[in-house]
Design an enzyme around this catalytic site. Structure first.
Site, PDB file in Angstrom:
ATOM      1  N   GLY A   5       0.842  -1.200   0.000  1.00 12.13           N
ATOM      2  CA  GLY A   5       0.000   0.000   0.000  1.00 12.13           C
ATOM      3  C   GLY A   5       0.871   1.240   0.000  1.00 12.13           C
ATOM      4  O   GLY A   5       1.817   1.351   0.782  1.00 12.13           O
ATOM      5  N   ALA A   9      -0.317   6.162   4.763  1.00 12.35           N
ATOM      6  CA  ALA A   9       0.253   5.258   5.780  1.00 12.35           C
ATOM      7  C   ALA A   9       1.430   4.469   5.208  1.00 12.35           C
ATOM      8  O   ALA A   9       2.474   4.328   5.860  1.00 12.35           O
ATOM      9  CB  ALA A   9      -0.827   4.314   6.292  1.00 12.35           C
ATOM     10  N   ASP A 206      -9.175  -5.311   0.630  1.00 12.54           N
ATOM     11  CA  ASP A 206      -8.281  -6.455   0.361  1.00 12.54           C
ATOM     12  C   ASP A 206      -7.425  -6.826   1.579  1.00 12.54           C
ATOM     13  O   ASP A 206      -7.280  -8.002   1.909  1.00 12.54           O
ATOM     14  CB  ASP A 206      -7.329  -6.155  -0.818  1.00 12.54           C
ATOM     15  CG  ASP A 206      -8.048  -5.648  -2.052  1.00 12.54           C
ATOM     16  OD1 ASP A 206      -9.273  -5.429  -1.994  1.00 12.54           O
ATOM     17  OD2 ASP A 206      -7.382  -5.463  -3.080  1.00 12.54           O
ATOM     18  N   THR A 239     -17.021  18.715   2.039  1.00 12.03           N
ATOM     19  CA  THR A 239     -16.187  18.577   3.237  1.00 12.03           C
ATOM     20  C   THR A 239     -16.808  19.210   4.480  1.00 12.03           C
ATOM     21  O   THR A 239     -17.433  20.275   4.418  1.00 12.03           O
ATOM     22  CB  THR A 239     -14.755  19.144   2.987  1.00 12.03           C
ATOM     23  OG1 THR A 239     -14.057  19.145   4.233  1.00 12.03           O
ATOM     24  CG2 THR A 239     -14.778  20.558   2.449  1.00 12.03           C
ATOM     25  N   ARG A 271     -20.016  12.853  13.569  1.00 13.21           N
ATOM     26  CA  ARG A 271     -20.546  12.389  12.288  1.00 13.21           C
ATOM     27  C   ARG A 271     -21.670  11.371  12.428  1.00 13.21           C
ATOM     28  O   ARG A 271     -22.622  11.376  11.644  1.00 13.21           O
ATOM     29  CB  ARG A 271     -19.413  11.777  11.466  1.00 13.21           C
ATOM     30  CG  ARG A 271     -18.455  12.813  10.975  1.00 13.21           C
ATOM     31  CD  ARG A 271     -17.309  12.202  10.225  1.00 13.21           C
ATOM     32  NE  ARG A 271     -16.516  13.266   9.616  1.00 13.21           N
ATOM     33  CZ  ARG A 271     -15.445  13.074   8.885  1.00 13.21           C
ATOM     34  NH1 ARG A 271     -15.009  11.846   8.672  1.00 13.21           N
ATOM     35  NH2 ARG A 271     -14.792  14.084   8.372  1.00 13.21           N
ATOM     36  N   GLU A 364      -5.721   3.146   7.641  1.00 11.51           N
ATOM     37  CA  GLU A 364      -7.139   2.817   7.839  1.00 11.51           C
ATOM     38  C   GLU A 364      -7.375   1.323   8.047  1.00 11.51           C
ATOM     39  O   GLU A 364      -8.311   0.929   8.750  1.00 11.51           O
ATOM     40  CB  GLU A 364      -7.962   3.334   6.646  1.00 11.51           C
ATOM     41  CG  GLU A 364      -9.448   3.199   6.899  1.00 11.51           C
ATOM     42  CD  GLU A 364     -10.312   3.908   5.870  1.00 11.51           C
ATOM     43  OE1 GLU A 364      -9.822   4.868   5.222  1.00 11.51           O
ATOM     44  OE2 GLU A 364     -11.478   3.506   5.715  1.00 11.51           O
ATOM     45  N   ARG A 375     -15.186   7.807  14.395  1.00  9.49           N
ATOM     46  CA  ARG A 375     -13.983   8.638  14.247  1.00  9.49           C
ATOM     47  C   ARG A 375     -14.351  10.104  14.140  1.00  9.49           C
ATOM     48  O   ARG A 375     -15.358  10.450  13.512  1.00  9.49           O
ATOM     49  CB  ARG A 375     -13.230   8.218  12.984  1.00  9.49           C
ATOM     50  CG  ARG A 375     -12.138   9.181  12.587  1.00  9.49           C
ATOM     51  CD  ARG A 375     -11.313   8.665  11.441  1.00  9.49           C
ATOM     52  NE  ARG A 375     -11.920   8.761  10.133  1.00  9.49           N
ATOM     53  CZ  ARG A 375     -11.877   9.832   9.342  1.00  9.49           C
ATOM     54  NH1 ARG A 375     -11.286  10.951   9.738  1.00  9.49           N
ATOM     55  NH2 ARG A 375     -12.439   9.811   8.144  1.00  9.49           N
ATOM     56  N   SER A 380      -8.081  10.988  10.783  1.00  8.75           N
ATOM     57  CA  SER A 380      -7.524   9.846  10.047  1.00  8.75           C
ATOM     58  C   SER A 380      -6.166  10.165   9.419  1.00  8.75           C
ATOM     59  O   SER A 380      -5.256   9.332   9.462  1.00  8.75           O
ATOM     60  CB  SER A 380      -8.486   9.374   8.955  1.00  8.75           C
ATOM     61  OG  SER A 380      -7.857   8.361   8.219  1.00  8.75           O
ATOM     62  N   LEU A 381      -6.028  11.349   8.847  1.00  6.72           N
ATOM     63  CA  LEU A 381      -4.733  11.646   8.196  1.00  6.72           C
ATOM     64  C   LEU A 381      -3.591  11.621   9.214  1.00  6.72           C
ATOM     65  O   LEU A 381      -2.568  10.969   8.970  1.00  6.72           O
ATOM     66  CB  LEU A 381      -4.798  12.974   7.437  1.00  6.72           C
ATOM     67  CG  LEU A 381      -5.784  12.983   6.260  1.00  6.72           C
ATOM     68  CD1 LEU A 381      -5.769  14.329   5.545  1.00  6.72           C
ATOM     69  CD2 LEU A 381      -5.467  11.875   5.265  1.00  6.72           C
TER      70      LEU A 381
HETATM   71  C1  LIG Z   1     -13.142  11.508  -0.092  1.00  7.80           C
HETATM   72  C2  LIG Z   1     -12.427  11.341   1.224  1.00  7.80           C
HETATM   73  C3  LIG Z   1     -12.003  12.448   1.929  1.00  7.80           C
HETATM   74  C4  LIG Z   1     -11.334  12.295   3.143  1.00  7.80           C
HETATM   75  N1  LIG Z   1     -10.923  13.406   3.822  1.00  7.80           N
HETATM   76  C5  LIG Z   1     -10.251  13.252   4.976  1.00  7.80           C
HETATM   77  C6  LIG Z   1      -9.762  14.397   5.680  1.00  7.80           C
HETATM   78  O1  LIG Z   1      -9.927  15.549   5.249  1.00  7.80           O
HETATM   79  N2  LIG Z   1      -9.102  14.204   6.845  1.00  7.80           N
HETATM   80  C7  LIG Z   1      -8.891  12.957   7.362  1.00  7.80           C
HETATM   81  O2  LIG Z   1      -8.286  12.845   8.432  1.00  7.80           O
HETATM   82  N3  LIG Z   1      -9.320  11.857   6.693  1.00  7.80           N
HETATM   83  C8  LIG Z   1      -9.975  11.966   5.528  1.00  7.80           C
HETATM   84  N4  LIG Z   1     -10.409  10.854   4.865  1.00  7.80           N
HETATM   85  C9  LIG Z   1      -9.971   9.515   5.318  1.00  7.80           C
HETATM   86  C10 LIG Z   1      -8.537   9.262   4.831  1.00  7.80           C
HETATM   87  O3  LIG Z   1      -8.361   9.871   3.586  1.00  7.80           O
HETATM   88  C11 LIG Z   1      -8.225   7.779   4.677  1.00  7.80           C
HETATM   89  O4  LIG Z   1      -8.555   7.113   5.869  1.00  7.80           O
HETATM   90  C12 LIG Z   1      -6.730   7.596   4.384  1.00  7.80           C
HETATM   91  O5  LIG Z   1      -6.346   8.324   3.236  1.00  7.80           O
HETATM   92  C13 LIG Z   1      -6.381   6.131   4.198  1.00  7.80           C
HETATM   93  O6  LIG Z   1      -5.020   6.066   3.861  1.00  7.80           O
HETATM   94  P1  LIG Z   1      -4.249   4.698   3.817  1.00  7.80           P
HETATM   95  O7  LIG Z   1      -2.815   5.026   3.580  1.00  7.80           O
HETATM   96  O8  LIG Z   1      -4.590   3.872   4.993  1.00  7.80           O
HETATM   97  O9  LIG Z   1      -4.858   3.937   2.542  1.00  7.80           O
HETATM   98  P2  LIG Z   1      -5.042   4.374   0.997  1.00  7.80           P
HETATM   99  O10 LIG Z   1      -4.620   5.747   0.727  1.00  7.80           O
HETATM  100  O11 LIG Z   1      -6.423   3.968   0.621  1.00  7.80           O
HETATM  101  O12 LIG Z   1      -4.012   3.445   0.255  1.00  7.80           O
HETATM  102  C14 LIG Z   1      -4.223   2.055   0.117  1.00  7.80           C
HETATM  103  C15 LIG Z   1      -3.087   1.483  -0.698  1.00  7.80           C
HETATM  104  O13 LIG Z   1      -3.163   0.051  -0.669  1.00  7.80           O
HETATM  105  C16 LIG Z   1      -3.018  -0.454  -1.990  1.00  7.80           C
HETATM  106  N5  LIG Z   1      -3.710  -1.755  -2.057  1.00  7.80           N
HETATM  107  C17 LIG Z   1      -4.927  -2.076  -1.555  1.00  7.80           C
HETATM  108  N6  LIG Z   1      -5.201  -3.369  -1.840  1.00  7.80           N
HETATM  109  C18 LIG Z   1      -4.145  -3.870  -2.531  1.00  7.80           C
HETATM  110  C19 LIG Z   1      -3.826  -5.133  -3.115  1.00  7.80           C
HETATM  111  N7  LIG Z   1      -4.665  -6.180  -3.091  1.00  7.80           N
HETATM  112  N8  LIG Z   1      -2.640  -5.253  -3.759  1.00  7.80           N
HETATM  113  C20 LIG Z   1      -1.785  -4.220  -3.848  1.00  7.80           C
HETATM  114  N9  LIG Z   1      -2.021  -2.998  -3.319  1.00  7.80           N
HETATM  115  C21 LIG Z   1      -3.192  -2.839  -2.669  1.00  7.80           C
HETATM  116  C22 LIG Z   1      -3.636   0.619  -2.869  1.00  7.80           C
HETATM  117  O14 LIG Z   1      -3.181   0.509  -4.195  1.00  7.80           O
HETATM  118  C23 LIG Z   1      -3.111   1.880  -2.168  1.00  7.80           C
HETATM  119  O15 LIG Z   1      -1.792   2.136  -2.580  1.00  7.80           O
HETATM  120  C24 LIG Z   1     -11.100  10.991   3.660  1.00  7.80           C
HETATM  121  C25 LIG Z   1     -11.539   9.881   2.957  1.00  7.80           C
HETATM  122  C26 LIG Z   1     -12.223  10.048   1.758  1.00  7.80           C
HETATM  123  C27 LIG Z   1     -12.756   8.834   1.078  1.00  7.80           C
END
Ligand SMILES: Cc1cc2nc3c(=O)[nH]c(=O)nc-3n(C[C@H](O)[C@H](O)[C@H](O)COP(=O)(O)OP(=O)(O)OC[C@H]3O[C@@H](n4cnc5c(N)ncnc54)[C@H](O)[C@@H]3O)c2cc1C
Length: 561
Positions: A5, A9, A206, A239, A271, A364, A375, A380-381
């Site tokens: 990923g 994160a 996944d 937002t 929320r 996440e 939450r 989350s960020l």
């Molecule tokens: C529209 C939107 C707005 C948001 N705004 C905010 C905000 O303003 N403030 C806040 O705190 N939070 C916000 N959130 C929540 C926050 O954005 C997410 O919780 C956070 O970005 C998740 O990041 P992550 O690094 O955990 O995963 P992600 O950014 O989702 O990355 C997941 C990674 O895993 C990879 N992956 C997944 N499955 C596989 C697989 N089978 N094989 C290979 N690779 C895989 C994907 O390709 C990707 O690279 C928002 C969420 C959304 C949907």
């Protein structure tokens, strides 16, 4: 070392591993899409951290714990809030262009259920700038390899230890086995289990499913967040920051209905409370029929003022104009709650370690229990940054200690590859997309803001039927180059496993807490249910047990906003 990923994160973990190991460990970063297409580019709102004199760690911790409906582990929350500011300042030093006040200090804005303004932001492209900054920082290191467009299929665990990851190279569907001492799972959320969601198409759960199948428990999976204000019919968020700057919610009678649900905080309540209020208004006939004949309420963004709308809320204005033909400068915007975020996830301790040696999780997909049952917006960020950094350090100290690698059973891997090979070009009675729709529809109907036993049982029955039908799916695309249909089928397999865990956990929790609201058990019951749900994979099914919530100083109390 593998990082699965490349969202916020994953990138933060990768940097930490390279830094903490002095680049002695080589790192493979894997993503099923191009690195910068990870879902983390989407957030507009911002990241919470204690950065002003009017704020304190105590206050941020209390707001988070109250928001969680007292299900968060309080020691973890205390550690989290202490680490948020250092991550924000670290990002600043790496070049993140945080928005500023006139005097040059970092600007802070108010988000729902936070007592003071503590959300930093980079205009309305916070996620994009965070991703860019992290990616640019990663490029300063040498000892890493990118595996973009590699789809991970399963974790290989031998003798209770991680030994490698099986993936498919999407370019030609060839199998690849990554042997490694440790892995950090940073695969993001699961919003695509629902029809109306804010999440990208790639957000199919996944990592939750792979961990579950590998024997790692999932925690508190019944707690799904609905983002209250998403534009119909597509689910694009308006937002929450807008409401921090004066936007208000109205029903079809022009009433500010939040005064009946959260008299003090009104449109800036937590929320879960706003989502329930919106659905209640709709159910009682005070909704607004809008695009796609969907029920909604109305967001009046005009109080925010033209200047802010055209600068820090430009994306919202453009989205409303381009996607639903409404101009928020002069018109009301139809919104309703959409599936947004998973509070639950892979059960990890405070060092982001799972039960299986060598497997860590961050972002996440991980559940260290910061969010509990609900939450707070903009938590989350920073959670992705903080947990990414912690997971990186923990994984390094593990990998340095465990030099010898585990023997890998080739037979198991060959069998799994063989079963995938047999799917390509297979004929069958069902199409992938009709099964995905059936899953999303039952989740939307039965596992939503309001739940009850009857609907949850119906969802479980449908999911089990879908699991049978899954075995009889045919693929119309038999090519090996970027076979999208095959990837969607494998994602559907993950979605079905995760859906079963969510619904089973929701059925068993006979109370209402945070985002999990049971019409048949409408009250919180701390005597019986102040505990975390733990779901394990047993004999192909879901086994549920519980573990206590850790309380440090804040006794559970009634939650009022
Ligand atoms: C529209 C939107 C707005 C948001 N705004 C905010 C905000 O303003 N403030 C806040 O705190 N939070 C916000 N959130 C929540 C926050 O954005 C997410 O919780 C956070 O970005 C998740 O990041 P992550 O690094 O955990 O995963 P992600 O950014 O989702 O990355 C997941 C990674 O895993 C990879 N992956 C997944 N499955 C596989 C697989 N089978 N094989 C290979 N690779 C895989 C994907 O390709 C990707 O690279 C928002 C969420 C959304 C949907």
């Amino acid at each position: 070392m593998l990082i699965l990923g490349t969202g916020i994160a994953g990138l933060r973990s990768a940097i930490e591993v390279l830094k903490a190991s002095n680049e002695k460990l080589s790192v493979g970063v894997i993503s099923k899409v191009h690195l910068m297409r990870s879902h983390s580019v989407a957030p507009e709102g911002g990241a919470a951290a204690v950065l002003s004199e009017n704020d304190s760690f105590e206050q941020h911790a209390y707001d988070t714990i109250k928001g969680s409906d007292f299900l968060a582990d309080q020691d973890v929350v205390e550690e989290f809030v202490r680490r948020c500011p250092e991550e924000i300042l670290q990002l600043e030093h790496w070049g993140c262009p945080w928005s500023r006040n006139e005097d040059g200090s970092i600007a802070l804005r108010l988000f729902g259920a936070h007592e003071v303004p503590r959300t930093v932001f980079a205009e309305d492209r916070t996620g994009h700038f965070l991703m860019r900054t992290l990616y640019d920082t990663l490029l300063r290191y040498q000892n890493f390899e990118r595996y973009d467009e590699f789809f991970a299929v399963s974790l290989v665990v031998e003798e209770g230890r991680f030994s490698g990851l099986l993936a498919l190279k999407r370019k030609d569907t060839s199998p690849v086995f990554f042997k490694a001492r440790a892995i950090i799972l940073a695969t993001g959320g699961l919003g695509r289990l629902w029809e109306f969601t804010t999440n990208a198409h790639t957000t199919t759960g996944d990592g939750f499913a792979m961990a579950f199948k590998a024997g790692i428990p999932l925690k508190d999976m019944e707690f799904i967040q609905w983002l209250p204000t998403c534009m119909v019919p597509h689910g694009i968020p308006a937002t929450e920051a807008l409401r921090g700057h004066g936007a208000i919610l109205l029903n079809s009678e022009g009433e500010r209905f939040m005064k009946r649900y959260a008299p003090e905080k009104m449109d800036l309540a937590a929320r879960d409370i706003i989502s329930r209020a919106i659905m209640q208004e709709i159910m009682e006939g005070r909704g607004w029929k809008s695009h796609g004949n969907m029920d909604s309420v109305l967001l009046d963004a005009r109080p925010v003022g033209e200047e802010k709308l055209l600068t820090i809320y430009r994306t919202f204005v453009e989205n409303a104009r381009d996607f639903i033909g409404i101009d928020p400068l002069t018109e009301l915007v139809p919104v309703r709650p959409a599936a947004h975020f998973s509070m639950g996830g892979i059960d990890v301790d405070i060092g982001m370690k799972t039960e299986v040696m060598g497997v860590f999780a961050a972002g996440e997909v991980a559940c260290a229990s910061i969010d509990g049952a609900n939450r707070l917006g903009s938590n989350s960020l920073p959670m992705c940054l903080v947990t990414g950094a912690i997971a990186g350090r923990s994984a390094v100290s593990y990998a340095i200690r465990k030099k010898e690698s585990v023997k890998v059973s080739k037979k198991r891997i060959f069998e799994e590859v063989d079963s995938i090979e047999k799917i390509i070009g297979k004929r069958g009675d069902f199409g992938v997309y009709s099964l995905i729709k059936r899953l999303q529809r039952t989740m939307e109907k039965n596992v939503h803001v309001f739940r009850e036993e009857k609907g949850l049982l119906e969802a479980l029955k449908t999911i089990r039927q879908l699991k049978e039908d899954y075995l009889n799916v045919g693929l119309s695309d038999s090519s090996r180059a970027f076979n999208v249909e095959l990837i969607h089928l494998l994602e559907l397999g993950f979605m079905l496993d995760v859906a079963e865990v969510i619904v089973t956990s929701a059925l068993m929790r006979r109370e209402s807490r945070g985002a999990h609201y049971r019409l048949d058990f409408p009250y919180r019951d701390d005597n019986k249910w102040l505990r975390h749900t733990i779901a394990r994979c047993r004999n192909g099914g879901v086994e549920i047990s519980y573990k206590p919530v850790r309380i440090t100083k804040w006794k559970p109390e009634e939650r009022r906003y």
